[in-house]
Design an enzyme around this catalytic site. Structure first.
Site, PDB file in Angstrom:
ATOM      1  N   HIS A   1      -2.359 -14.559  -7.155  1.00  0.00           N
ATOM      2  CA  HIS A   1      -1.175 -14.724  -6.316  1.00  0.00           C
ATOM      3  C   HIS A   1      -0.567 -16.080  -6.668  1.00  0.00           C
ATOM      4  CE1 HIS A   1      -2.300 -11.559  -3.275  1.00  0.00           C
ATOM      5  NE2 HIS A   1      -3.495 -11.824  -3.793  1.00  0.00           N
TER       6      HIS A   1
ATOM      7  N   ARG B   1       6.761  -9.187  -8.052  1.00  0.00           N
ATOM      8  CA  ARG B   1       6.807  -9.709  -6.687  1.00  0.00           C
ATOM      9  C   ARG B   1       5.917  -8.897  -5.742  1.00  0.00           C
ATOM     10  NH1 ARG B   1      10.388 -13.458  -7.235  1.00  0.00           N
ATOM     11  NH2 ARG B   1      12.122 -13.089  -8.644  1.00  0.00           N
ATOM     12  N   ASP B   2       5.233  -9.619  -4.859  1.00  0.00           N
ATOM     13  CA  ASP B   2       4.411  -8.984  -3.838  1.00  0.00           C
ATOM     14  C   ASP B   2       5.336  -8.310  -2.825  1.00  0.00           C
ATOM     15  OD1 ASP B   2       2.740  -8.731  -1.329  1.00  0.00           O
ATOM     16  OD2 ASP B   2       1.260  -9.679  -2.633  1.00  0.00           O
ATOM     17  N   ILE B   3       4.997  -7.098  -2.399  1.00  0.00           N
ATOM     18  CA  ILE B   3       5.854  -6.389  -1.437  1.00  0.00           C
ATOM     19  C   ILE B   3       5.683  -6.919  -0.017  1.00  0.00           C
ATOM     20  CG2 ILE B   3       6.027  -4.287  -2.826  1.00  0.00           C
ATOM     21  CD1 ILE B   3       3.985  -3.023  -0.863  1.00  0.00           C
TER      22      ILE B   3
ATOM     23  N   HIS C   1      -6.199  -9.956  -9.745  1.00  0.00           N
ATOM     24  CA  HIS C   1      -4.813 -10.412  -9.714  1.00  0.00           C
ATOM     25  C   HIS C   1      -4.743 -11.799  -9.097  1.00  0.00           C
ATOM     26  CE1 HIS C   1      -5.628  -8.116  -6.043  1.00  0.00           C
ATOM     27  NE2 HIS C   1      -4.714  -8.852  -5.416  1.00  0.00           N
TER      28      HIS C   1
ATOM     29  N   VAL D   1      -6.971  -4.505  -3.597  1.00  0.00           N
ATOM     30  CA  VAL D   1      -6.836  -3.747  -4.840  1.00  0.00           C
ATOM     31  C   VAL D   1      -7.846  -4.326  -5.809  1.00  0.00           C
ATOM     32  CG1 VAL D   1      -5.322  -3.080  -6.740  1.00  0.00           C
ATOM     33  CG2 VAL D   1      -4.385  -3.284  -4.430  1.00  0.00           C
TER      34      VAL D   1
END
Length: 120
Positions: free
Chosen positions: A105, A32-34, A103, A99
C-alpha cells in the site's frame, strides 16, 4: 506459492476486472485502492503471485526490490515523492491482509497519523 485459485489481483492484472491503473511494468502492476485510507492510496503488486511479503522475500528478492522501486515510482507519479509517503505490507489475517497475493500500500498526499512515534 499459489494454491491454484485465481486471486482478485490476478484478475485485475489480466484486465478481467477494471481498475484505475497508475503504473505498470514487466514485473509489477499498480492501481488505486477502491477503499482509500488516504488521499493517495495505491496498491503495488508483483505480476507473479506470492502469498505475502515474507514468502516473496525468501523466494525472489529481486522481485521484492522491483515492487519497492515501483512504490517509489508511484509516489513520484502521484506527486508525493518529496512530501512523504508510507509503504505498508499487511502479512496474514491478524494484520488485515484480505487478498493473499502480496501487495504494498502506498499512502500519502496528506499528513498521515504518526506510526511508530516512539522511534526518533
Amino acid at each position: 506459492m499459489s494454491d491454484g485459485a485465481e486471486t482478485l489481483f490476478e484478475r485485475i492484472i489480466a484486465g478481467e476486472i477494471p481498475a484505475d491503473v497508475v503504473h505498470q511494468d514487466a514485473t509489477t502492476f499498480a492501481f488505486r485502492d477502491i477503499n482509500p485510507q488516504a488521499r493517495v492510496h495505491v496498491l503495488v503488486v508483483p505480476r507473479k503471485r506470492y502469498r505475502n511479503v515474507g514468502e516473496l522475500a525468501a523466494a525472489d528478492p529481486q522481485l521484492l526490490a522491483d515492487v519497492l522501486s515501483a512504490c517509489r515510482k508511484v509516489a513520484e507519479l502521484e506527486g508525493i515523492g518529496e512530501s512523504g509517503y508510507r509503504v505498508v505490507f499487511n502479512t496474514g489475517a491478524d494484520a488485515g491482509q484480505t487478498v493473499f497475493h502480496v501487495h504494498a500500500h502506498v499512502l500519502g498526499g496528506e499528513q498521515l497519523a504518526l506510526f511508530g512515534s516512539g522511534h526518533r
